[in-house]
Every structure is written in C-alpha cells, then in structure tokens.
Design a protein around this motif. Structure first.
Motif, PDB file in Angstrom:
ATOM      1  N   LEU A  95     -15.050  -8.234   3.845  1.00 35.66           N
ATOM      2  CA  LEU A  95     -13.958  -7.284   3.687  1.00 35.66           C
ATOM      3  C   LEU A  95     -13.262  -7.607   2.377  1.00 35.66           C
ATOM      4  N   VAL A 110     -10.144  -6.500  -0.055  1.00 31.34           N
ATOM      5  CA  VAL A 110      -8.909  -5.730  -0.191  1.00 31.34           C
ATOM      6  C   VAL A 110      -8.838  -5.281  -1.644  1.00 31.34           C
ATOM      7  N   LEU A 154     -17.075  -4.181   2.833  1.00 32.66           N
ATOM      8  CA  LEU A 154     -16.175  -3.105   3.267  1.00 32.66           C
ATOM      9  C   LEU A 154     -14.982  -3.102   2.323  1.00 32.66           C
ATOM     10  N   LYS A 212     -11.219  -2.155   1.668  1.00 34.88           N
ATOM     11  CA  LYS A 212      -9.964  -1.816   2.332  1.00 34.88           C
ATOM     12  C   LYS A 212      -8.888  -1.637   1.274  1.00 34.88           C
ATOM     13  N   LYS A 213      -8.227  -0.515   1.311  1.00 31.09           N
ATOM     14  CA  LYS A 213      -7.127  -0.268   0.379  1.00 31.09           C
ATOM     15  C   LYS A 213      -5.979  -1.218   0.691  1.00 31.09           C
ATOM     16  N   THR A 214      -5.356  -1.771  -0.336  1.00 31.47           N
ATOM     17  CA  THR A 214      -4.213  -2.659  -0.130  1.00 31.47           C
ATOM     18  C   THR A 214      -3.186  -1.965   0.754  1.00 31.47           C
ATOM     19  N   ASP A 246      -6.305   1.412   4.893  1.00 30.41           N
ATOM     20  CA  ASP A 246      -7.498   1.439   5.730  1.00 30.41           C
ATOM     21  C   ASP A 246      -8.756   1.066   4.959  1.00 30.41           C
ATOM     22  N   ILE A 247      -9.822   0.811   5.708  1.00 37.56           N
ATOM     23  CA  ILE A 247     -11.150   0.683   5.121  1.00 37.56           C
ATOM     24  C   ILE A 247     -11.581   2.098   4.759  1.00 37.56           C
ATOM     25  N   PRO A 269     -11.202   7.161   6.756  1.00 37.17           N
ATOM     26  CA  PRO A 269     -10.421   5.933   6.848  1.00 37.17           C
ATOM     27  C   PRO A 269     -10.471   5.295   8.238  1.00 37.17           C
ATOM     28  N   ARG A 284      -8.705   2.261  10.371  1.00 39.10           N
ATOM     29  CA  ARG A 284      -7.590   1.302  10.425  1.00 39.10           C
ATOM     30  C   ARG A 284      -8.120  -0.082  10.746  1.00 39.10           C
ATOM     31  N   PHE A 285      -7.580  -1.067  10.063  1.00 41.19           N
ATOM     32  CA  PHE A 285      -7.997  -2.454  10.247  1.00 41.19           C
ATOM     33  C   PHE A 285      -6.782  -3.333  10.005  1.00 41.19           C
ATOM     34  N   LYS A 299      -5.242  -6.705   9.205  1.00 40.54           N
ATOM     35  CA  LYS A 299      -5.621  -7.977   8.601  1.00 40.54           C
ATOM     36  C   LYS A 299      -4.379  -8.837   8.477  1.00 40.54           C
TER      37      LYS A 299
END
Length: 186
Positions: free
Chosen positions: A59, A61, A99, A101-103, A106-107, A167, A169-170, A172
């Motif tokens: 992942l 970011v 993957l 993921k936007k800061t 979402d991924i 998108p 959701r994740f 972290k």
C-alpha cells in the motif's frame, strides 16, 4: 450485496497485525478489490489477485499532485526517498502489486512494479545525479527535491499495468507512507 463499503472502511485484523514486521491484509480487501476490478472490466487483474500471481502486496500513500500525474500517465516512475532503510527499500520486487491510496483518502488505483532499483545515496550516486537522470519520469518539482535533500536511501519503481478502480475506503493507522501488506505464501 456482500460489499463491505456500506459497513465502513476495511480495517486490519488485529490478530494478524504483527505476524511479520507489520505485514497484514485486512479481511475482505482482496474481495473488495476484485469486485471493483470486475466493474472496470479488468479480469486479468482480478485473476492475478485471486490466484496470488504476484510476490507481495503493498500500500503506497500518494500525495498530490503526484497521484494525479500517475493516473494521467505523465509520471511513469515512483520514488521513495528516506533517511532510513524503511519500506519499500529492500522489500519491493519486480511483479509486486502496489495499491495507491490518496493521502487522507481511498485506494484509487493499483499497478505492478515492472522494475525496481535501490540506491544508497552518497555511495552509488548523489541526489542531484538521481534528479538529473530520472526527474523527467518522476515529475517532481524543486520543492520535493529540497525536502528530500537529507535522504540516504532511494527506491525507484517503474509503474506498469496501471489500473484505476472505484474508490475503496481503507483505514490506515500511523504515518507510514508505505506498507507491505502481504508476502508470498501468506
């Protein structure tokens, strides 16, 4: 629908959290990815994930404007520079899946690492040499290079088979910008 998106963000299963130096895959993540890949008509990606035809799952970011530059095809090389040997340095191989993921978000996409290069700055090359050699593909501005001037380790990742997804959701925890989520055989 068995989709977990209505139930909230996917979260790491705590009992799997520290199995191997922070590697974990939240329950349902691969299934959610596959549902989104199906909607995008990306059957090759779905097969690759479900049959575990990759080395590790990561992942990353991603901050703007770099995320958008990758999604638009302008940025074809991702870099991670740091003072310490932290992932992805030494933990990413050709064929691994990343993957994106936007800061704070979402991924939104995934890609395969087509080539990976590890560089010890100050020994193999200087930061200025790295900038001169790769910045056309990295699309980094002067502010980026100024912030990274004290870096000692660089990981360069050639982006291949980029696939956008709806998108996902994740949740972290922590401030890490790179996580190794899964290794072969897990």
């Amino acid at each position: 629908c068995n989709c977990r998106c209505e139930a909230g963000p996917l979260r790491p299963d705590p009992k799997h959290r520290r199995r191997k130096r922070g590697m974990f895959v939240p329950d349902g993540l691969l299934e959610e990815l596959c549902q989104r890949l199906d909607k995008e008509g990306a059957g090759d990606w779905r097969r690759k994930l479900m049959q575990k035809e990759y080395g590790r799952l990561h992942l990353a970011v991603m901050a703007e404007p770099y995320l958008t530059r990758i999604l638009q095809g302008e940025k074809t090389l991702e870099s991670r520079l740091s003072r310490n040997r932290i992932p992805p340095y030494g933990r990413l191989d050709v064929g691994d899946v990343v993957l994106m993921k936007k800061t704070g978000g979402d991924i939104v996409a995934l890609f395969e690492a087509a080539a990976v290069e590890y560089i010890v700055l100050g020994q193999q090359m200087e930061l200025g040499q790295l900038q001169a050699r790769y910045n056309r593909r990295l699309c980094c501005d002067e502010a980026f290079w100024k912030v990274k001037q004290d870096s000692r380790y660089a990981t360069l990742i050639e982006i291949d088979h980029l696939q956008r997804i709806q998108p996902l959701r994740f949740a972290k925890e922590g401030r890490q910008t790179w996580l190794v989520l899964q290794s072969t055989g897990e």
